[in-house]
Design an enzyme around this catalytic site. Structure first.
Site, PDB file in Angstrom:
ATOM      1  N   LYS A  24     -36.173   8.552 -17.286  1.00 55.37           N
ATOM      2  CA  LYS A  24     -36.818   8.906 -18.654  1.00 55.37           C
ATOM      3  C   LYS A  24     -37.468   7.718 -19.386  1.00 55.37           C
ATOM      4  O   LYS A  24     -37.377   6.334 -18.788  1.00 55.37           O
ATOM      5  CB  LYS A  24     -35.521   9.307 -19.585  1.00 55.37           C
ATOM      6  N   PRO A  62     -35.211   1.464 -10.843  1.00 57.86           N
ATOM      7  CA  PRO A  62     -34.559   0.414 -10.823  1.00 57.86           C
ATOM      8  C   PRO A  62     -33.478   0.292 -11.897  1.00 57.86           C
ATOM      9  O   PRO A  62     -33.826   0.827 -13.162  1.00 57.86           O
ATOM     10  CB  PRO A  62     -35.866  -0.596 -11.280  1.00 57.86           C
ATOM     11  N   GLY A  75     -31.305  -1.461 -14.705  1.00 58.93           N
ATOM     12  CA  GLY A  75     -31.547  -2.544 -15.877  1.00 58.93           C
ATOM     13  C   GLY A  75     -33.028  -2.382 -16.234  1.00 58.93           C
ATOM     14  O   GLY A  75     -33.567  -3.309 -16.795  1.00 58.93           O
ATOM     15  N   GLY A 115     -33.956   0.138 -18.362  1.00 56.62           N
ATOM     16  CA  GLY A 115     -34.295   1.228 -19.324  1.00 56.62           C
ATOM     17  C   GLY A 115     -34.807   2.440 -19.050  1.00 56.62           C
ATOM     18  O   GLY A 115     -35.295   3.192 -20.064  1.00 56.62           O
ATOM     19  N   LEU A 116     -34.707   2.873 -17.973  1.00 57.64           N
ATOM     20  CA  LEU A 116     -35.140   4.082 -17.622  1.00 57.64           C
ATOM     21  C   LEU A 116     -34.007   5.082 -17.299  1.00 57.64           C
ATOM     22  O   LEU A 116     -34.356   6.134 -16.861  1.00 57.64           O
ATOM     23  CB  LEU A 116     -35.988   3.963 -16.005  1.00 57.64           C
ATOM     24  N   GLY A 117     -32.807   5.028 -17.495  1.00 55.08           N
ATOM     25  CA  GLY A 117     -31.535   5.886 -17.291  1.00 55.08           C
ATOM     26  C   GLY A 117     -31.433   6.070 -15.841  1.00 55.08           C
ATOM     27  O   GLY A 117     -30.717   7.310 -15.728  1.00 55.08           O
ATOM     28  N   GLY A 118     -31.822   5.224 -14.957  1.00 56.46           N
ATOM     29  CA  GLY A 118     -31.452   5.827 -13.465  1.00 56.46           C
ATOM     30  C   GLY A 118     -29.964   6.214 -12.988  1.00 56.46           C
ATOM     31  O   GLY A 118     -29.823   7.568 -12.657  1.00 56.46           O
ATOM     32  N   GLY A 119     -28.944   5.338 -13.710  1.00 52.31           N
ATOM     33  CA  GLY A 119     -27.810   5.825 -13.352  1.00 52.31           C
ATOM     34  C   GLY A 119     -27.246   7.067 -14.176  1.00 52.31           C
ATOM     35  O   GLY A 119     -26.567   7.815 -13.529  1.00 52.31           O
ATOM     36  N   SER A 120     -27.782   7.077 -15.127  1.00 48.10           N
ATOM     37  CA  SER A 120     -27.384   8.277 -16.187  1.00 48.10           C
ATOM     38  C   SER A 120     -27.993   9.351 -15.544  1.00 48.10           C
ATOM     39  O   SER A 120     -27.390  10.496 -15.623  1.00 48.10           O
ATOM     40  CB  SER A 120     -27.719   8.033 -17.779  1.00 48.10           C
ATOM     41  N   ASP A 122     -26.529   8.235 -22.565  1.00 44.59           N
ATOM     42  CA  ASP A 122     -27.760   8.942 -22.277  1.00 44.59           C
ATOM     43  C   ASP A 122     -27.560  10.107 -21.120  1.00 44.59           C
ATOM     44  O   ASP A 122     -28.603  10.844 -20.818  1.00 44.59           O
ATOM     45  CB  ASP A 122     -28.811   7.902 -21.417  1.00 44.59           C
TER      46      ASP A 122
END
Ligand code: C5P
Length: 269
Positions: free
Chosen positions: A8, A85, A87, A89-94, A124
């Protein structure tokens, strides 16, 4: 079973106040974009999560493991092909957690309140159950899906610098007044006409800590982006272009840095 887990960006991100539960109230316009991880699910004897990126912990702290545990699923192997990546701010883990909640609840026929479980995993995560363009308040979990924005060619700059969300919140010096749903709907309906309202309150404190990010934002504007902002609490910078050709030309100007073209993804993709 393979599923895409989209990243995101935040078209805008206002932090409107501090809450009594230790979190902050936000007002944001979320957007899922084409950059994605891919999750593969297969029935197995026990829960096992693997990732092609060795820097990602796949222990009990991994949000995909936590999503499976929260649903009570313990007989599945999940592999994560990581392209978003951490850390950044793209919400990958979420996003991975929301994808796991959706796929595992369908795969194992679990009838659970996914938004509630999602919020217990991270602020998120509820958005990624919905995707597309959405207005959000509260911790980012009080969601109103909006009509999708017209196609916007995006250029993402993904610097090596990582930002810890918790630290970015701690570095905030001031809060913003909220715009409200109707104004935000109008903003999302015509992004270029409302650039003054597409702000990110994390830019000032994060740019102060990592001045190179400010320079990268300026370089995006210098390379022809009509709009450029940091996503979430950073470190990714996002540029929006009027034409795909000008975005593709700008991409050539960022060698030596991970730069990726992207587009917006609609709800339900
Ligand atoms: O919810 P999540 O685990 O993503 O949040 C990480 C940290 O970011 C929280 O522990 C909190 O310090 C901060 N945060 C916040 N307000 C939010 C979201 C996150 O203060 N709405």
């Amino acid at each position: 079973m393979r599923a895409r887990s989209y990243a995101k960006i935040n078209w805008s991100l206002r932090v409107t106040g501090r809450r009594s539960d230790g979190f902050h109230d936000l007002e944001t316009l979320f957007q899922t974009i084409s950059l994605h991880d891919t999750l593969t699910f297969a029935r197995a004897e026990r829960l096992e999560v693997t990732c092609d990126d060795a820097s990602i912990p796949v222990d009990e702290t991994n949000l995909v493991v936590r999503a499976a545990r929260a649903l009570g699923v313990d007989a599945v192997k999940i592999h994560i092909e990581k392209r978003i990546p951490p850390g950044g701010g793209l919400g990958g883990g979420s996003s991975n957690a929301a994808t796991a909640l959706k796929v595992l609840s369908a795969m194992f026929g679990i009838d659970a309140s996914l938004p509630e479980i999602a919020l217990s995993l991270g602020s998120d995560v509820p958005f990624f159950l919905v995707g597309g363009t959405a207005f959000a308040t509260g911790r980012g979990d009080v969601l109103t899906p909006l009509a999708g924005v017209p196609p916007v060619p995006l250029l993402l700059l993904l610097p090596e610098e990582k930002v810890l969300t918790r630290e970015a919140f701690r570095a905030l010096r001031s809060f913003s007044a909220p715009l409200g749903l109707e104004r935000s709907r109008a903003v999302a309906g015509d992004l270029y006409a409302h650039q003054g309202e597409l702000v990110n309150d994390f830019e000032a404190p994060v740019f102060e800590m990592l001045p190179r990010l400010r320079e990268l934002r300026e370089r995006l504007l210098g390379a022809g982006a009509s709009w450029a902002r940091m996503s979430g609490s950073g470190s990714t910078l996002v540029g929006a272009f009027r034409e795909t050709a000008s975005r593709d030309a700008a991409l050539q100007r960022f060698s030596g840095l991970r730069a990726e073209p992207a587009g917006c993804v609609a709800r339900g993709a």
